[in-house]
Design an enzyme around this catalytic site. Sequence first.
Site, PDB file in Angstrom:
ATOM      1  N   THR A 119      -5.082  -6.291  11.294  1.00 16.05           N
ATOM      2  CA  THR A 119      -5.351  -5.054  10.542  1.00 16.05           C
ATOM      3  C   THR A 119      -4.679  -3.846  11.203  1.00 16.05           C
ATOM      4  OG1 THR A 119      -7.490  -5.998   9.931  1.00 16.05           O
ATOM      5  CG2 THR A 119      -7.211  -3.645   9.560  1.00 16.05           C
ATOM      6  N   HIS A 161      -2.109  -5.278   1.820  1.00 17.57           N
ATOM      7  CA  HIS A 161      -3.414  -5.949   1.709  1.00 17.57           C
ATOM      8  C   HIS A 161      -3.169  -7.421   1.413  1.00 17.57           C
ATOM      9  CE1 HIS A 161      -7.451  -6.989   0.279  1.00 17.57           C
ATOM     10  NE2 HIS A 161      -6.837  -7.623  -0.690  1.00 17.57           N
ATOM     11  N   ARG A 171       2.692  -6.352   8.961  1.00 17.87           N
ATOM     12  CA  ARG A 171       2.086  -5.097   9.421  1.00 17.87           C
ATOM     13  C   ARG A 171       2.783  -4.567  10.669  1.00 17.87           C
ATOM     14  NH1 ARG A 171      -4.158  -6.650   7.887  1.00 17.87           N
ATOM     15  NH2 ARG A 171      -4.257  -5.473   5.935  1.00 17.87           N
ATOM     16  N   LYS A 212       0.821  -1.216   0.000  1.00 20.26           N
ATOM     17  CA  LYS A 212       0.000   0.000   0.000  1.00 20.26           C
ATOM     18  C   LYS A 212       0.861   1.275   0.000  1.00 20.26           C
ATOM     19  CE  LYS A 212      -3.962  -2.081   2.472  1.00 20.26           C
ATOM     20  NZ  LYS A 212      -4.804  -1.894   3.690  1.00 20.26           N
ATOM     21  N   PHE A 239     -14.742   4.332   7.901  1.00 18.40           N
ATOM     22  CA  PHE A 239     -13.384   4.601   7.420  1.00 18.40           C
ATOM     23  C   PHE A 239     -13.273   4.580   5.890  1.00 18.40           C
ATOM     24  CE2 PHE A 239     -13.666   0.015   8.392  1.00 18.40           C
ATOM     25  CZ  PHE A 239     -13.262  -0.559   7.183  1.00 18.40           C
ATOM     26  N   ARG A 267      -2.379 -14.400   5.164  1.00 19.12           N
ATOM     27  CA  ARG A 267      -3.070 -13.525   6.122  1.00 19.12           C
ATOM     28  C   ARG A 267      -2.315 -13.517   7.458  1.00 19.12           C
ATOM     29  NH1 ARG A 267      -7.149  -9.830   5.034  1.00 19.12           N
ATOM     30  NH2 ARG A 267      -8.080 -10.199   7.082  1.00 19.12           N
ATOM     31  N   ASN A 288      -1.582   0.576   6.841  1.00 15.96           N
ATOM     32  CA  ASN A 288      -1.069  -0.659   7.443  1.00 15.96           C
ATOM     33  C   ASN A 288      -0.229  -1.509   6.475  1.00 15.96           C
ATOM     34  OD1 ASN A 288      -3.083  -1.636   5.855  1.00 15.96           O
ATOM     35  ND2 ASN A 288      -4.321  -2.488   7.503  1.00 15.96           N
TER      36      ASN A 288
HETATM   37  O1  CDP Z   1      -7.159  -5.447   5.386  1.00 17.38           O
HETATM   38  P1  CDP Z   1      -7.956  -6.276   6.387  1.00 17.38           P
HETATM   39  O2  CDP Z   1      -8.732  -7.407   5.734  1.00 17.38           O
HETATM   40  O3  CDP Z   1      -7.105  -6.738   7.537  1.00 17.38           O
HETATM   41  O4  CDP Z   1      -9.013  -5.271   7.062  1.00 17.38           O
HETATM   42  P2  CDP Z   1     -10.479  -4.830   6.604  1.00 17.38           P
HETATM   43  O5  CDP Z   1     -11.323  -4.796   7.816  1.00 17.38           O
HETATM   44  O6  CDP Z   1     -10.965  -5.642   5.439  1.00 17.38           O
HETATM   45  O7  CDP Z   1     -10.275  -3.316   6.136  1.00 17.38           O
HETATM   46  C1  CDP Z   1      -9.694  -2.997   4.893  1.00 17.38           C
HETATM   47  C2  CDP Z   1      -8.711  -1.868   5.100  1.00 17.38           C
HETATM   48  O8  CDP Z   1      -9.408  -0.697   5.545  1.00 17.38           O
HETATM   49  C3  CDP Z   1      -7.661  -2.096   6.181  1.00 17.38           C
HETATM   50  O9  CDP Z   1      -6.570  -2.880   5.750  1.00 17.38           O
HETATM   51  C4  CDP Z   1      -7.252  -0.680   6.536  1.00 17.38           C
HETATM   52  O10 CDP Z   1      -6.346  -0.122   5.577  1.00 17.38           O
HETATM   53  C5  CDP Z   1      -8.582   0.072   6.426  1.00 17.38           C
HETATM   54  N1  CDP Z   1      -9.264   0.202   7.736  1.00 17.38           N
HETATM   55  C6  CDP Z   1      -9.287   1.452   8.370  1.00 17.38           C
HETATM   56  O11 CDP Z   1      -8.740   2.425   7.844  1.00 17.38           O
HETATM   57  N2  CDP Z   1      -9.925   1.588   9.595  1.00 17.38           N
HETATM   58  C7  CDP Z   1     -10.538   0.536  10.171  1.00 17.38           C
HETATM   59  N3  CDP Z   1     -11.168   0.699  11.340  1.00 17.38           N
HETATM   60  C8  CDP Z   1     -10.522  -0.719   9.543  1.00 17.38           C
HETATM   61  C9  CDP Z   1      -9.878  -0.856   8.331  1.00 17.38           C
HETATM   62 MG    MG Z   2     -10.406  -7.366   4.498  1.00 22.42          MG
END
Ligand code: CDP
Ligand code: MG
Length: 139
Positions: A91, A115, A102, A9, A57, A85, A112
Amino acid sequence: MQYSFGIIKPDAMQKKYYGKILDDIASAGYKLIGLKLFHLTEEKAKNFYAKHENKPFFDELIHYMCLSPVLCFVVQKENAINDFRALVGNTDPKLAEKNTLRAKYGQDLSANAIHASDSEASFDREWRFFFTENELYFQ
Ligand code: CDP
Ligand code: MG
């Protein structure tokens, strides 16, 4: 054999962590079968993250994903989806275990570093945003 899709990212691109991240992924036993720099448009980012459309977000996420080119990739390994993962980690980089990507390269919950596809269905959907079949080199 299984596959996963990932994105280095904008925060990690700007900090020039791409080499270290790809090195960690190779050291963990993954084969790289696709790799591409790509600058997301707002439209494409919104489509890619469509399932988060109603999350608080979402706007910040879309803005952040379009800040710079990102590095998109496909990796191959047994159990690649779950293992990748786990390598990527929580996350929130502050909650991610010590040796995860991460924890090592992420800044905060938004920025973070990386992806990773969360399921085979997500992988099937996600790699097609960035690659055609003849751009992947199955081994
Ligand atoms: O990427 P991951 O599957 O771990 O998390 P997600 O819940 O699918 O969220 C996608 C992306 O949104 C995250 O990787 C973060 O960059 C962002 N995010 C955020 O900015 N604030 C949050 N509370 C949760 C996610
Ligand atoms: Mg996700």
